[in-house]
Design an enzyme around this catalytic site. Structure first.
Site, PDB file in Angstrom:
ATOM      1  N   ARG A   1       3.169   4.052   1.800  1.00 22.21           N
ATOM      2  CA  ARG A   1       4.606   4.093   1.494  1.00 22.21           C
ATOM      3  C   ARG A   1       4.912   5.224   0.507  1.00 22.21           C
ATOM      4  O   ARG A   1       5.883   5.948   0.644  1.00 22.21           O
ATOM      5  CB  ARG A   1       5.036   2.739   0.918  1.00 22.21           C
ATOM      6  CG  ARG A   1       6.506   2.449   0.994  1.00 22.21           C
ATOM      7  CD  ARG A   1       6.859   1.195   0.215  1.00 22.21           C
ATOM      8  NE  ARG A   1       6.300  -0.021   0.747  1.00 22.21           N
ATOM      9  CZ  ARG A   1       5.465  -0.839   0.085  1.00 22.21           C
ATOM     10  NH1 ARG A   1       5.104  -0.550  -1.146  1.00 22.21           N
ATOM     11  NH2 ARG A   1       5.010  -1.930   0.638  1.00 22.21           N
TER      12      ARG A   1
ATOM     13  N   ASP B   1      -3.454   0.974   0.292  1.00 19.20           N
ATOM     14  CA  ASP B   1      -2.926   2.316  -0.014  1.00 19.20           C
ATOM     15  C   ASP B   1      -3.726   3.093  -1.065  1.00 19.20           C
ATOM     16  O   ASP B   1      -3.547   4.300  -1.204  1.00 19.20           O
ATOM     17  CB  ASP B   1      -1.472   2.212  -0.489  1.00 19.20           C
ATOM     18  CG  ASP B   1      -0.520   1.878   0.643  1.00 19.20           C
ATOM     19  OD1 ASP B   1      -0.988   1.750   1.791  1.00 19.20           O
ATOM     20  OD2 ASP B   1       0.679   1.728   0.379  1.00 19.20           O
TER      21      ASP B   1
ATOM     22  N   GLY C   1       1.383  -7.172  -0.184  1.00 13.51           N
ATOM     23  CA  GLY C   1       0.766  -6.822   1.100  1.00 13.51           C
ATOM     24  C   GLY C   1      -0.692  -7.255   1.133  1.00 13.51           C
ATOM     25  O   GLY C   1      -1.428  -6.987   0.191  1.00 13.51           O
TER      26      GLY C   1
ATOM     27  N   THR D   1      -4.862  -3.572  -2.134  1.00 11.95           N
ATOM     28  CA  THR D   1      -3.881  -2.882  -1.276  1.00 11.95           C
ATOM     29  C   THR D   1      -4.621  -1.803  -0.510  1.00 11.95           C
ATOM     30  O   THR D   1      -5.536  -1.182  -1.051  1.00 11.95           O
ATOM     31  CB  THR D   1      -2.718  -2.253  -2.085  1.00 11.95           C
ATOM     32  OG1 THR D   1      -1.952  -1.407  -1.208  1.00 11.95           O
ATOM     33  CG2 THR D   1      -3.182  -1.413  -3.255  1.00 11.95           C
TER      34      THR D   1
ATOM     35  N   LYS E   1      -7.203  27.019  20.005  1.00 11.50           N
ATOM     36  CA  LYS E   1      -7.254  25.545  20.059  1.00 11.50           C
ATOM     37  C   LYS E   1      -6.338  25.053  21.169  1.00 11.50           C
ATOM     38  O   LYS E   1      -5.223  25.564  21.327  1.00 11.50           O
ATOM     39  CB  LYS E   1      -6.805  24.938  18.725  1.00 11.50           C
ATOM     40  CG  LYS E   1      -7.770  25.222  17.590  1.00 11.50           C
ATOM     41  CD  LYS E   1      -7.461  24.339  16.394  1.00 11.50           C
ATOM     42  CE  LYS E   1      -8.450  24.659  15.275  1.00 11.50           C
ATOM     43  NZ  LYS E   1      -8.418  23.707  14.192  1.00 11.50           N
TER      44      LYS E   1
ATOM     45  N   ARG F   1       5.852 -12.267  -0.490  1.00 18.88           N
ATOM     46  CA  ARG F   1       6.694 -11.515  -1.412  1.00 18.88           C
ATOM     47  C   ARG F   1       7.755 -12.504  -1.877  1.00 18.88           C
ATOM     48  O   ARG F   1       8.560 -12.973  -1.075  1.00 18.88           O
ATOM     49  CB  ARG F   1       7.278 -10.289  -0.718  1.00 18.88           C
ATOM     50  CG  ARG F   1       6.197  -9.276  -0.348  1.00 18.88           C
ATOM     51  CD  ARG F   1       6.768  -7.916  -0.011  1.00 18.88           C
ATOM     52  NE  ARG F   1       5.729  -6.907  -0.060  1.00 18.88           N
ATOM     53  CZ  ARG F   1       5.111  -6.399   1.022  1.00 18.88           C
ATOM     54  NH1 ARG F   1       5.448  -6.805   2.212  1.00 18.88           N
ATOM     55  NH2 ARG F   1       4.175  -5.481   0.888  1.00 18.88           N
TER      56      ARG F   1
ATOM     57  N   ASP G   1       0.748  -3.235  -7.246  1.00 16.39           N
ATOM     58  CA  ASP G   1       1.517  -2.959  -8.471  1.00 16.39           C
ATOM     59  C   ASP G   1       2.651  -3.963  -8.700  1.00 16.39           C
ATOM     60  O   ASP G   1       2.894  -4.382  -9.829  1.00 16.39           O
ATOM     61  CB  ASP G   1       2.051  -1.523  -8.452  1.00 16.39           C
ATOM     62  CG  ASP G   1       2.839  -1.197  -7.184  1.00 16.39           C
ATOM     63  OD1 ASP G   1       2.768  -1.984  -6.212  1.00 16.39           O
ATOM     64  OD2 ASP G   1       3.521  -0.163  -7.164  1.00 16.39           O
TER      65      ASP G   1
ATOM     66  N   ASP H   1      -3.346   3.148  -4.199  1.00 17.46           N
ATOM     67  CA  ASP H   1      -2.412   3.834  -5.097  1.00 17.46           C
ATOM     68  C   ASP H   1      -2.322   3.179  -6.467  1.00 17.46           C
ATOM     69  O   ASP H   1      -1.284   3.210  -7.126  1.00 17.46           O
ATOM     70  CB  ASP H   1      -1.021   3.905  -4.440  1.00 17.46           C
ATOM     71  CG  ASP H   1      -0.464   2.528  -4.113  1.00 17.46           C
ATOM     72  OD1 ASP H   1      -1.214   1.543  -4.176  1.00 17.46           O
ATOM     73  OD2 ASP H   1       0.734   2.440  -3.790  1.00 17.46           O
TER      74      ASP H   1
HETATM   75  N1  LIG Z   1       9.772  -6.961 -11.566  1.00 15.70           N
HETATM   76  C1  LIG Z   1       9.215  -8.074 -11.092  1.00 15.70           C
HETATM   77  N2  LIG Z   1       9.417  -9.258 -11.704  1.00 15.70           N
HETATM   78  C2  LIG Z   1       8.846 -10.390 -11.254  1.00 15.70           C
HETATM   79  N3  LIG Z   1       8.060 -10.442 -10.163  1.00 15.70           N
HETATM   80  C3  LIG Z   1       7.829  -9.304  -9.510  1.00 15.70           C
HETATM   81  C4  LIG Z   1       8.366  -8.052  -9.935  1.00 15.70           C
HETATM   82  N4  LIG Z   1       7.939  -7.093  -9.082  1.00 15.70           N
HETATM   83  C5  LIG Z   1       7.181  -7.735  -8.164  1.00 15.70           C
HETATM   84  N5  LIG Z   1       7.099  -9.040  -8.415  1.00 15.70           N
HETATM   85  C6  LIG Z   1       6.438 -10.079  -7.622  1.00 15.70           C
HETATM   86  O1  LIG Z   1       5.279  -9.563  -6.964  1.00 15.70           O
HETATM   87  C7  LIG Z   1       5.430  -9.749  -5.547  1.00 15.70           C
HETATM   88  C8  LIG Z   1       4.643  -8.714  -4.800  1.00 15.70           C
HETATM   89  O2  LIG Z   1       5.139  -7.410  -5.068  1.00 15.70           O
HETATM   90  P1  LIG Z   1       5.181  -6.290  -3.926  1.00 15.70           P
HETATM   91  O3  LIG Z   1       5.715  -5.041  -4.551  1.00 15.70           O
HETATM   92  O4  LIG Z   1       5.889  -6.809  -2.742  1.00 15.70           O
HETATM   93  O5  LIG Z   1       3.674  -6.131  -3.437  1.00 15.70           O
HETATM   94  P2  LIG Z   1       2.371  -5.472  -4.073  1.00 15.70           P
HETATM   95  O6  LIG Z   1       1.837  -6.387  -5.098  1.00 15.70           O
HETATM   96  O7  LIG Z   1       1.460  -5.350  -2.896  1.00 15.70           O
HETATM   97  O8  LIG Z   1       2.773  -4.125  -4.637  1.00 15.70           O
HETATM   98  C9  LIG Z   1       6.933  -9.715  -5.339  1.00 15.70           C
HETATM   99  O9  LIG Z   1       7.316 -10.310  -4.142  1.00 15.70           O
HETATM  100  C10 LIG Z   1       7.415 -10.529  -6.536  1.00 15.70           C
HETATM  101  O10 LIG Z   1       7.236 -11.908  -6.317  1.00 15.70           O
HETATM  102  O1  LIG Z   2       5.055  -4.668   6.607  1.00 13.62           O
HETATM  103  P1  LIG Z   2       4.747  -4.693   5.177  1.00 13.62           P
HETATM  104  O2  LIG Z   2       4.084  -5.940   4.739  1.00 13.62           O
HETATM  105  O3  LIG Z   2       5.927  -4.318   4.342  1.00 13.62           O
HETATM  106  O4  LIG Z   2       3.651  -3.593   4.963  1.00 13.62           O
HETATM  107  C1  LIG Z   2       3.854  -2.218   5.017  1.00 13.62           C
HETATM  108  C2  LIG Z   2       3.301  -1.597   3.772  1.00 13.62           C
HETATM  109  O5  LIG Z   2       1.948  -1.935   3.541  1.00 13.62           O
HETATM  110  C3  LIG Z   2       1.346  -0.891   2.783  1.00 13.62           C
HETATM  111  O6  LIG Z   2       0.287  -0.347   3.525  1.00 13.62           O
HETATM  112  C4  LIG Z   2       0.775  -1.465   1.485  1.00 13.62           C
HETATM  113  O7  LIG Z   2       1.768  -2.062   0.717  1.00 13.62           O
HETATM  114  P2  LIG Z   2       1.448  -2.914  -0.617  1.00 13.62           P
HETATM  115  O8  LIG Z   2       1.792  -2.044  -1.802  1.00 13.62           O
HETATM  116  O9  LIG Z   2       2.325  -4.105  -0.535  1.00 13.62           O
HETATM  117  O10 LIG Z   2      -0.011  -3.284  -0.590  1.00 13.62           O
HETATM  118  C5  LIG Z   2       2.435   0.185   2.619  1.00 13.62           C
HETATM  119  O11 LIG Z   2       1.962   1.498   2.695  1.00 13.62           O
HETATM  120  C6  LIG Z   2       3.313  -0.126   3.789  1.00 13.62           C
HETATM  121  O12 LIG Z   2       4.597   0.418   3.641  1.00 13.62           O
HETATM  122 MG   LIG Z   3       2.898  -2.136  -3.984  1.00 15.29          MG
END
Ligand SMILES: Nc1ncnc2c1ncn2[C@@H]1O[C@H](COP(=O)(O)OP(=O)(O)O)[C@@H](O)[C@H]1O
Ligand SMILES: O=P(O)(O)OC[C@H]1O[C@](O)(COP(=O)(O)O)[C@@H](O)[C@@H]1O
Ligand SMILES: [Mg+2]
Length: 330
Positions: free
Chosen positions: A179, A135, A18, A133, A221, A79, A110, A137
């Site tokens: 999320r 969030d 994201g 991000t 209120k 992604r 993450d 988090d």
């Molecule tokens: N277990 C995994 N193994 C390999 N690549 C991963 C894995 N988890 C996430 N990724 C890669 O990181 C990208 C981003 O992860 P995502 O969870 O969508 O967003 P964010 O980094 O914001 O948490 C994924 O689309 C994928 O390409």
């Molecule tokens: O429409 P998308 O890209 O899935 O984004 C929605 C998500 O973006 C966030 O704000 C951040 O998500 P990331 O962990 O990918 O940074 C989540 O809380 C929300 O569910």
């Molecule tokens: Mg994430």
């Protein structure tokens, strides 16, 4: 001046997952810091998909001009399903070798860090993560890139909602992003004087919500705002609004889902400075031989956290903040 003990000649930088405001400022920082230390820099477009499909561009200090103030990510984000496969990651490794990239800076959340650490273990390519991000988090940093900007966007929007809520004696349920995390909801709720704040980290019941409404009525209120994190376990805003209307037919209940406006916009000062500091830290960390760590900021100091910890551990919601919200909503 930091020493390039690790003999890094070229760094690749990408944004993944994201997007969040401040990612551009972080890209700029990585590029300018690399240049300052005599290291070349390549940008990889479209996150890990760009690594798989050889979408690599040379980035010099002037190519990141006019970027610090812009939301989104110039390198674009993605992604990537293919990167989750061994085949995808070995194609990505070929791109890294082809461009003589010695190390990667991954700006993302993450999931992106999970991908980065698997890639590092399989292919031996050093990487440092920068938490991007909205969030907030991610463990190992007090704040993630984009969180402060998103909070300000939310507060600006809820202030506007308050105007109509007050004018019409309405009850508003406002859904904010998060999320799995309630940081945006809790802090924006305090900043906008919400009657109640519902977050995934806390076990809420519909009775608790109704007792907030009872208290509000008793205290005289005439309008209320309830901020609800997207990941709230009790239910979505539409269900909450429906149950509230059933219990209090006299209420004029409205729902606003703020959605993706929270992800955009020019980054705040706090996000620009954070991005600038983390970008420099990531380059200096790689030069010093660090890898598989995330550069974060704790109590205004740069801290490198092992990536596994950053992924697995979670920042706890501050109980004091919940208490403040409770006290001030009376
Ligand atoms: N277990 C995994 N193994 C390999 N690549 C991963 C894995 N988890 C996430 N990724 C890669 O990181 C990208 C981003 O992860 P995502 O969870 O969508 O967003 P964010 O980094 O914001 O948490 C994924 O689309 C994928 O390409
Ligand atoms: O429409 P998308 O890209 O899935 O984004 C929605 C998500 O973006 C966030 O704000 C951040 O998500 P990331 O962990 O990918 O940074 C989540 O809380 C929300 O569910
Ligand atoms: Mg994430």
């Amino acid at each position: 001046m930091s020493k390039n003990t690790n003999k890094i000649k070229k760094i690749g930088v990408l944004t993944s997952g994201g997007d969040s405001p401040g990612m551009n400022a972080a890209i700029r920082s990585v590029v300018r810091a690399s240049n300052y230390y005599g290291i070349e820099c390549s940008g990889i477009r479209m996150g890990y998909d760009g690594l798989i499909n050889d979408m690599v561009v040379d980035l010099g200090p002037r190519s990141v001009r006019n970027l610090i103030n812009r939301g989104g990510t110039e390198l674009k984000s993605a992604r990537s399903e293919e990167f989750r496969t061994v085949e995808g990651r070995s194609k990505a490794a070929e791109t890294v070798k082809k461009h003589n990239i010695d190390a990667l800076v991954v700006i993302g959340g993450d999931g992106s860090f999970t991908g980065g650490t698997i890639f590092q273990k399989e292919q031996g390519i050093p990487f440092i993560g920068i938490p991007g991000t909205i969030d907030n988090d991610i463990f190992g940093t007090d704040f993630t890139l984009g969180y402060d900007t998103a909070l300000n966007t939310v507060v600006d929007a809820i202030d506007k909602i308050r105007d109509t809520a007050t004018s019409h004696n309405r009850v508003f349920f406002v859904e904010v992003m998060g999320r799995d995390a309630g940081f945006i909801a809790l802090n924006s709720g305090i900043a906008t004087g919400a009657l109640d704040i519902l977050i995934p980290e806390q076990k809420d019941s519909i009775e608790d919500l109704f007792s907030s409404f009872e208290n509000a009525k008793q205290k005289g209120k005439t309008s209320s705002i309830v901020v609800v994190a997207e990941g709230e376990k009790l239910g979505g805003v539409y269900d909450l609004a429906k149950f509230t209307k059933m219990k209090y037919p006299e209420f004029d209940v409205k729902v606003t889902v703020l959605g993706h406006i929270q992800r955009g916009g020019s980054p705040t000062v706090a996000d620009r400075v954070l991005a600038s500091r983390l970008g420099v830290a990531a380059v200096e960390g790689l030069m010093a031989g660090k890898s598989n760590v995330m550069a974060g900021m704790q109590s205004s100091k740069i801290v490198f956290t092992p990536i596994e910890e950053a992924i697995k551990k979670h920042n706890e919601i501050d109980k004091d903040l919940i208490k403040v919200a409770d006290i001030l909503s009376t």
